[in-house]
Design an enzyme around this catalytic site. Structure first.
Site, PDB file in Angstrom:
ATOM      1  N   LYS A  52      -3.828   9.338  -3.276  1.00 43.99           N
ATOM      2  CA  LYS A  52      -2.991  10.572  -2.605  1.00 43.99           C
ATOM      3  C   LYS A  52      -2.478  11.327  -3.692  1.00 43.99           C
ATOM      4  O   LYS A  52      -3.223  12.156  -4.166  1.00 43.99           O
ATOM      5  CB  LYS A  52      -2.310  10.360  -1.327  1.00 43.99           C
ATOM      6  CG  LYS A  52      -3.502   9.891  -0.333  1.00 43.99           C
ATOM      7  CD  LYS A  52      -2.822   9.935   1.027  1.00 43.99           C
ATOM      8  CE  LYS A  52      -3.634   9.677   2.205  1.00 43.99           C
ATOM      9  NZ  LYS A  52      -3.621   8.686   2.940  1.00 43.99           N
ATOM     10  N   ASP A  91       0.901  -1.119  -0.037  1.00 42.10           N
ATOM     11  CA  ASP A  91      -0.046   0.049  -0.004  1.00 42.10           C
ATOM     12  C   ASP A  91       0.849   1.021  -0.093  1.00 42.10           C
ATOM     13  O   ASP A  91       1.508   1.624   0.989  1.00 42.10           O
ATOM     14  CB  ASP A  91      -0.699  -0.045   1.229  1.00 42.10           C
ATOM     15  CG  ASP A  91      -1.488   1.108   1.221  1.00 42.10           C
ATOM     16  OD1 ASP A  91      -1.704   2.222   0.573  1.00 42.10           O
ATOM     17  OD2 ASP A  91      -2.777   1.193   2.132  1.00 42.10           O
TER      18      ASP A  91
HETATM   19  C1  LIG Z   1      -4.830   7.596   3.043  1.00 40.22           C
HETATM   20  C2  LIG Z   1      -4.387   6.057   3.013  1.00 40.22           C
HETATM   21  C3  LIG Z   1      -5.577   5.095   2.478  1.00 40.22           C
HETATM   22  C4  LIG Z   1      -6.764   5.766   2.464  1.00 40.22           C
HETATM   23  O1  LIG Z   1      -6.985   6.456   0.972  1.00 40.22           O
HETATM   24  P1  LIG Z   1      -8.560   7.435   0.892  1.00 40.22           P
HETATM   25  O2  LIG Z   1      -8.197   8.020  -0.426  1.00 40.22           O
HETATM   26  O3  LIG Z   1      -8.666   8.163   2.137  1.00 40.22           O
HETATM   27  O4  LIG Z   1      -9.438   6.308   0.766  1.00 40.22           O
HETATM   28  C5  LIG Z   1      -5.141   3.892   2.305  1.00 40.22           C
HETATM   29  N1  LIG Z   1      -3.835   3.675   2.607  1.00 40.22           N
HETATM   30  C6  LIG Z   1      -2.782   4.535   3.129  1.00 40.22           C
HETATM   31  C7  LIG Z   1      -1.455   3.912   3.512  1.00 40.22           C
HETATM   32  C8  LIG Z   1      -3.343   5.856   3.308  1.00 40.22           C
HETATM   33  O5  LIG Z   1      -2.167   6.496   3.757  1.00 40.22           O
END
Ligand SMILES: *Cc1c(COP(=O)(O)O)cnc(C)c1O
Length: 444
Positions: free
Chosen positions: A278, A249
């Protein structure tokens, strides 16, 4: 002359939910009317230097002409069209860029609307893959504590079981497998027993485990923890040994934030499935993606249904893809490398003294992320006002005062941010009877 709208704070307080808050005891909000470069403009005219990149996203700063031009052109030709049975240039462009910039094994792209959805998609891919490989018992996900992967149900199931939302929703959240978070700090030699629990869990449970999911190198909302690249390398080897997929992730870490284009490059490994989000669009509009290998795609095709059952309404939204494509072109200039390394050096120099302050537990910097960890929970709302008074936008959570500024921040703007962090950390350390936020706070 542009005139800004008036902010109706009363309506906001009474009717609109903000992240991770109560609707009946709303926390104060600040009305932002414009943003430019690395600054947010409040409705009272005050400009704040942004230390958050709007939660990791806005890496090129606000109002970047190339991204605006790309979005503008897209808006006037094709702002949206369904993706079922239809394709378009911007989706193809951004997918080409993603395939080219990620590790060679990642060749297939699923365009999702947000990070949480990209994680849901990754988990579905892993489960379906093993159905296609005649191992339908491999349906659980194994992860480490202190993780954060999003707020939807499947994503919640792999968030930290204590800091996350497991207890709030009880049995509605799937029970996944957890082991302790990596303990070896980034850059340190791997602690002898750091993967012992992971090894044991895989030994005992591998027949039921579809995938391991982890945030590479930096655990973000679960505590801003930077861990060893050797841990990641060893984890990759364990996944191979036990026939388990590795989902990385990179939603927070991707696109240069930790000093490498992707954090997994610190460990020189490849994911089977990769989530990005993001900063993908440079923070201009929501878009995320899940990439996978040929092997994973083939396994899904060999599963009983033969298709991948996911398809959001706004999948591959052209406007979002155009923004992402422009942002990735900026990333491809490689200017970020010098910028992130300059930010890292400067933060190391300027934040170091904070480690001697009362109440400070740890100070750490990796790439364009700087953290002062306090030894107790912080009152986000109170500190927020203090930061605004100091002319910066920094949003502490839990016991952490941290920044991840846009890459284009100037040296003097960055100094203003680090000064504000130190000022606030000092004042927190000096308070003897500080109030603490008892409400649940994730990355809110
Ligand atoms: C922010 C984040 C998410 C979720 O993303 P959203 O766009 O807020 O749904 C998942 N994994 C990580 C590591 C994040 O920092």
């Amino acid at each position: 002359m542009s005139s800004y709208p008036t902010i109706d704070y009363d309506f906001d307080q009474q009717h609109i939910w903000h992240p991770y808050t109560s609707m009946t005891h709303a926390l104060p909000t600040f009305g932002v009317v414009a943003a430019n470069g690395c600054e947010l403009v409040l409705d009272n005219g005050k400009a704040l230097i942004d230390g958050t990149s709007s939660w990791w996203a806005c890496v090129h700063g606000y109002g970047h002409p190339q991204i605006l031009a790309a979005m503008n052109a897209q808006l006037h030709t094709l702002s949206h069209v369904m993706f079922g049975g239809i394709t378009h240039h911007s989706a193809i462009e951004v997918s080409k860029q993603l395939v080219a910039m990620t590790s060679d094994n990642l060749t297939k792209v699923f365009l999702a609307d947000s990070g949480s959805i990209a994680v849901e998609v990754a988990m579905k891919m892993a489960l379906q893959y093993w159905q296609g490989r005649q191992q339908p018992k491999k349906q659980r996900i194994l992860t480490v504590k202190n993780g954060y992967h999003g707020d939807t149900f499947a994503a919640m199931s792999v968030c930290d079981p204590e800091g996350g939302m497991h207890t709030m929703f009880g049995n509605a959240v799937t029970q996944q497998l957890f082991v302790d978070a990596p303990q070896t700090p980034f850059g340190a030699t791997l602690l002898a027993d750091d993967l012992t629990a992971m090894h044991l869990m895989l030994t005992n449970q591998h027949e039921s485990v579809a995938a391991v999911i982890i945030e590479p190198i930096m655990q973000g909302a679960g505590g801003m923890r930077f861990y060893s690249a050797d841990y990641l390398k060893a984890l990759r080897a364990l996944c191979d040994e036990f026939n388990v997929l590795l989902i990385l992730d990179e939603i927070a870490t991707g696109f240069g934030r930790t000093g490498k284009l992707f954090a997994y490059e610190h460990a020189d490994i490849e994911a089977d499935i990769l989530c990005v989000g993001k900063a993908l669009t440079g923070g201009y509009i929501s878009l995320a993606a899940t990439l996978c290998s040929d092997e994973v795609a083939q396994g899904i095709s060999d599963s009983p249904s033969g298709v991948f059952m996911h398809g959001p309404t706004f999948m591959g939204n052209p406007l979002a893809c155009a923004a992402a494509s422009a942002s990735l072109s900026l990333i491809a200039n490689n200017e970020w490398q010098a910028q992130v390394s300059q930010i890292e050096t400067q933060m190391c120099q300027e934040l170091a003294e904070a480690s001697h302050f009362d109440g400070v537990k740890d100070v750490r910097v990796l790439g364009a992320v700087g953290v002062i960890e306090m030894n107790r929970q912080l009152n986000t709302a109170a500190l927020q006002q203090q930061f605004v008074d100091l002319g910066v936008w920094i949003r502490p959570f839990s016991n952490l005062i941290y920044i991840m500024p846009p890459y284009c921040i100037s040296q003097s703007q960055l100094t203003t941010l680090t000064q504000a962090m130190k000022t606030v950390a000092k004042s927190v350390g000096q308070q003897t009877t500080a109030k603490t936020d008892t409400q649940f706070i994730s990355h809110g």
